[in-house]
Design a protein around this motif. Structure first.
Motif, PDB file in Angstrom:
ATOM      1  N   HIS A  48       0.843  -1.201   0.000  1.00  0.00           N
ATOM      2  CA  HIS A  48       0.000   0.000   0.000  1.00  0.00           C
ATOM      3  C   HIS A  48       0.879   1.253   0.000  1.00  0.00           C
ATOM      4  CE1 HIS A  48      -2.673   3.148   1.673  1.00  0.00           C
ATOM      5  NE2 HIS A  48      -3.517   2.577   0.821  1.00  0.00           N
ATOM      6  N   TYR A  50       1.064   3.591   1.900  1.00  0.00           N
ATOM      7  CA  TYR A  50       1.534   4.017   3.221  1.00  0.00           C
ATOM      8  C   TYR A  50       2.714   3.186   3.730  1.00  0.00           C
ATOM      9  CZ  TYR A  50      -2.933   6.580   3.688  1.00  0.00           C
ATOM     10  OH  TYR A  50      -4.002   7.413   3.522  1.00  0.00           O
ATOM     11  N   ASP A  65      -3.141   2.195  -4.185  1.00  0.00           N
ATOM     12  CA  ASP A  65      -4.162   2.423  -3.159  1.00  0.00           C
ATOM     13  C   ASP A  65      -4.959   1.131  -2.947  1.00  0.00           C
ATOM     14  OD1 ASP A  65      -5.727   2.349  -5.446  1.00  0.00           O
ATOM     15  OD2 ASP A  65      -6.847   4.180  -5.002  1.00  0.00           O
ATOM     16  N   SER A  66      -5.949   1.192  -2.065  1.00  0.00           N
ATOM     17  CA  SER A  66      -6.709  -0.036  -1.747  1.00  0.00           C
ATOM     18  C   SER A  66      -7.375  -0.600  -2.985  1.00  0.00           C
ATOM     19  CB  SER A  66      -7.794   0.258  -0.711  1.00  0.00           C
ATOM     20  OG  SER A  66      -7.317   1.055   0.307  1.00  0.00           O
ATOM     21  N   LEU A  67      -7.872   0.290  -3.847  1.00  0.00           N
ATOM     22  CA  LEU A  67      -8.575  -0.168  -5.047  1.00  0.00           C
ATOM     23  C   LEU A  67      -7.610  -0.868  -6.006  1.00  0.00           C
ATOM     24  CD1 LEU A  67     -11.181  -0.290  -6.668  1.00  0.00           C
ATOM     25  CD2 LEU A  67     -10.693   2.003  -7.552  1.00  0.00           C
ATOM     26  N   PHE A  88      -7.296  -6.077   6.460  1.00  0.00           N
ATOM     27  CA  PHE A  88      -8.448  -6.140   5.547  1.00  0.00           C
ATOM     28  C   PHE A  88      -7.985  -6.221   4.094  1.00  0.00           C
ATOM     29  CE2 PHE A  88      -7.945  -1.455   5.603  1.00  0.00           C
ATOM     30  CZ  PHE A  88      -8.084  -1.151   4.256  1.00  0.00           C
ATOM     31  N   MET A  89      -6.820  -5.695   3.793  1.00  0.00           N
ATOM     32  CA  MET A  89      -6.298  -5.751   2.414  1.00  0.00           C
ATOM     33  C   MET A  89      -5.910  -7.186   2.060  1.00  0.00           C
ATOM     34  SD  MET A  89      -4.004  -2.298   2.393  1.00  0.00           S
ATOM     35  CE  MET A  89      -4.802  -0.709   2.615  1.00  0.00           C
ATOM     36  N   TYR A 137     -17.282   0.394   3.175  1.00  0.00           N
ATOM     37  CA  TYR A 137     -15.893   0.718   2.846  1.00  0.00           C
ATOM     38  C   TYR A 137     -15.062  -0.567   2.901  1.00  0.00           C
ATOM     39  CZ  TYR A 137     -11.981   4.135   2.951  1.00  0.00           C
ATOM     40  OH  TYR A 137     -10.892   4.910   2.656  1.00  0.00           O
ATOM     41  N   ASN A 139     -12.338  -0.986   4.116  1.00  0.00           N
ATOM     42  CA  ASN A 139     -11.640  -1.052   5.405  1.00  0.00           C
ATOM     43  C   ASN A 139     -12.523  -1.715   6.457  1.00  0.00           C
ATOM     44  OD1 ASN A 139     -10.444   0.969   3.735  1.00  0.00           O
ATOM     45  ND2 ASN A 139      -9.415   1.854   5.501  1.00  0.00           N
ATOM     46  N   SER A 154     -12.010   4.713  -1.153  1.00  0.00           N
ATOM     47  CA  SER A 154     -12.064   6.175  -1.271  1.00  0.00           C
ATOM     48  C   SER A 154     -11.907   6.587  -2.734  1.00  0.00           C
ATOM     49  CB  SER A 154     -10.980   6.821  -0.409  1.00  0.00           C
ATOM     50  OG  SER A 154      -9.726   6.280  -0.745  1.00  0.00           O
ATOM     51  N   HIS A 222      -6.983  13.481   2.258  1.00  0.00           N
ATOM     52  CA  HIS A 222      -7.682  12.202   2.067  1.00  0.00           C
ATOM     53  C   HIS A 222      -9.121  12.350   2.580  1.00  0.00           C
ATOM     54  CE1 HIS A 222      -8.634   7.938   2.309  1.00  0.00           C
ATOM     55  NE2 HIS A 222      -7.632   7.750   1.475  1.00  0.00           N
ATOM     56  N   GLU A 224     -10.908  10.511   4.266  1.00  0.00           N
ATOM     57  CA  GLU A 224     -11.153   9.998   5.616  1.00  0.00           C
ATOM     58  C   GLU A 224     -10.983  11.117   6.651  1.00  0.00           C
ATOM     59  OE1 GLU A 224      -8.487   6.691   6.175  1.00  0.00           O
ATOM     60  OE2 GLU A 224      -9.476   5.494   4.646  1.00  0.00           O
ATOM     61  N   SER A 238      -8.398   9.772  -2.956  1.00  0.00           N
ATOM     62  CA  SER A 238      -7.710   8.591  -2.417  1.00  0.00           C
ATOM     63  C   SER A 238      -6.203   8.783  -2.538  1.00  0.00           C
ATOM     64  CB  SER A 238      -8.115   7.356  -3.224  1.00  0.00           C
ATOM     65  OG  SER A 238      -7.475   7.388  -4.485  1.00  0.00           O
ATOM     66  N   THR A 239      -5.451   7.876  -1.973  1.00  0.00           N
ATOM     67  CA  THR A 239      -3.991   8.004  -2.064  1.00  0.00           C
ATOM     68  C   THR A 239      -3.547   7.952  -3.530  1.00  0.00           C
ATOM     69  OG1 THR A 239      -3.727   5.623  -1.652  1.00  0.00           O
ATOM     70  CG2 THR A 239      -3.562   7.097   0.244  1.00  0.00           C
ATOM     71  N   MET A 285      -0.029   0.131   9.808  1.00  0.00           N
ATOM     72  CA  MET A 285       0.812   0.016   8.610  1.00  0.00           C
ATOM     73  C   MET A 285       2.276  -0.163   9.019  1.00  0.00           C
ATOM     74  SD  MET A 285      -0.690   0.354   5.586  1.00  0.00           S
ATOM     75  CE  MET A 285      -2.371   0.654   5.020  1.00  0.00           C
TER      76      MET A 285
END
Ligand code: 13P
Ligand code: SF4
Length: 324
Positions: A48, A50, A65-67, A88-89, A137, A139, A154, A222, A224, A238-239, A285
């Motif tokens: 990720h 981060y 990013d998460s997506l 969760f990832m 989400y 997450n 996001s 972000h 969030e 998003s990131t 992270m």
């Protein structure tokens, strides 16, 4: 030691702007061992945005990013996926590519948002608001996803929420993300009081002070973050969206209102951009380190598993998101 430093010099060149030589000397042995373990285990590392620069730029195969990590996880052909990210990832990767061995270097790398809600909470919300679609989400745990209609990140939240065609949506568990999307779309949101422990700490006063101290700075936040913080920013996303913004060359001086390592990773790629760095660390992270990744590949632990019946239902919500 000198041989090791010579062998790893091309990798160090990638990150020398953000990692001092003395620190690299501590990383080099683990990096070399991890690269060899990836070959012998037929493994790939997903990281990720981060993650720290030595992980992000020196040992990872897929970053984003998460997506992006969810999308890319679907097509991994290697036998093993190591998730340099949070739990969760790893679960999402396992849902989307269930025949692979998915490893978490540290099972305690969680997320305050994922912790904030249980499957029973989602069932109660459905009882209270019958017929209202549930957008969850990513997450969150697989068990919470299994109770949901569709997931979002996001990076696609607005598109997903608008695509449902409903004037009311249950959007969980990130209250601020839901409020930010409600503001953008005008759709009424039923929210949950979950927050990201990293982004909830930023304040509008902090942004105003940054602007006063750095005339002309571009502020990227972000979603969030609390809505009053997003309102002070020039851009929210998003990131991956923040990274795209920096790559577009629109800003000579930026501040990313997000987790600390994001600026380090972008500074490596954009040497001419000046980054101001008042960041907040994500302790989850940061549990993912080179020694933890090395141990994970050496011992093939900790394997992420999801009960098959639950996985089928959770995957539906993630698949619906990816189909949007
Ligand atoms: P994105 O990378 O999807 O923007 O999410 C940020 C995040 O909170 C991951 O922990
Ligand atoms: Fe969770 Fe926030 Fe850490 Fe992302 S940054 S993993 S949302 S606590």
């Amino acid at each position: 030691m000198q041989d090791l430093l010579t062998r790893t010099a091309p990798l160090y060149d990638r990150v020398r702007r953000v990692i001092p030589p003395a620190e690299w000397a501590l990383f080099a042995d683990d990096i070399e061992a991890i690269l060899e373990l990836k070959r012998s285990r037929n493994a790939v590392i997903l990281a990720h945005n981060y993650q720290t620069p030595e992980i992000f730029h020196c040992i990872s195969d897929i970053v984003g990013d998460s997506l992006a990590l969810a999308r890319e996880a679907q097509t991994v052909e290697a036998d093993v996926i190591v998730m340099a990210g949070v739990h969760f990832m790893a679960e999402t990767a396992k849902l989307l590519n269930p025949t692979k061995t998915v490893l978490m270097p540290d099972m305690d790398a969680g997320c305050s948002l994922a912790e904030s809600i249980t499957p029973a909470d989602v069932r109660l919300l459905r009882e209270r608001y019958p017929g209202v679609p549930v957008v969850t989400y990513v997450n969150t745990s697989a068990a919470v996803k299994a109770e949901s209609d569709v997931c979002c990140t996001s990076g696609n939240a607005r598109r997903i929420v608008e695509g449902l065609g409903s004037d009311r949506v249950i959007m969980i568990p990130d209250e601020f993300l839901a409020q930010n999307i409600a503001k953008e779309t005008g759709i009424r949101m039923i929210t949950w009081a979950g927050h990201c422990e990293v982004h909830e700490r930023f304040t509008p006063e902090e942004i105003r002070r940054l602007r006063a101290e750095n005339p002309g700075i571009v502020v990227l936040a972000h979603p969030e973050c609390p809505p009053e913080v997003v309102a002070e920013a020039d851009f929210a996303g998003s990131t991956a969206h923040m990274s795209d913004f920096v790559s577009s060359g629109k800003a000579a001086k930026v501040v990313l209102i997000t987790e600390c390592s994001m600026s380090d990773n972008l500074a490596v790629q954009h040497p001419t951009v000046e980054f101001v760095r008042p960041c907040n660390l994500c302790p989850h992270m940061k549990r993912i380190t080179l020694p933890a990744i090395r141990r994970s590949l050496e011992t093939m632990s900790h394997e992420v598993t999801i009960e098959p019946g639950l996985a089928v239902r959770a995957r539906q919500a993630v698949d619906r998101m990816l189909a949007f």
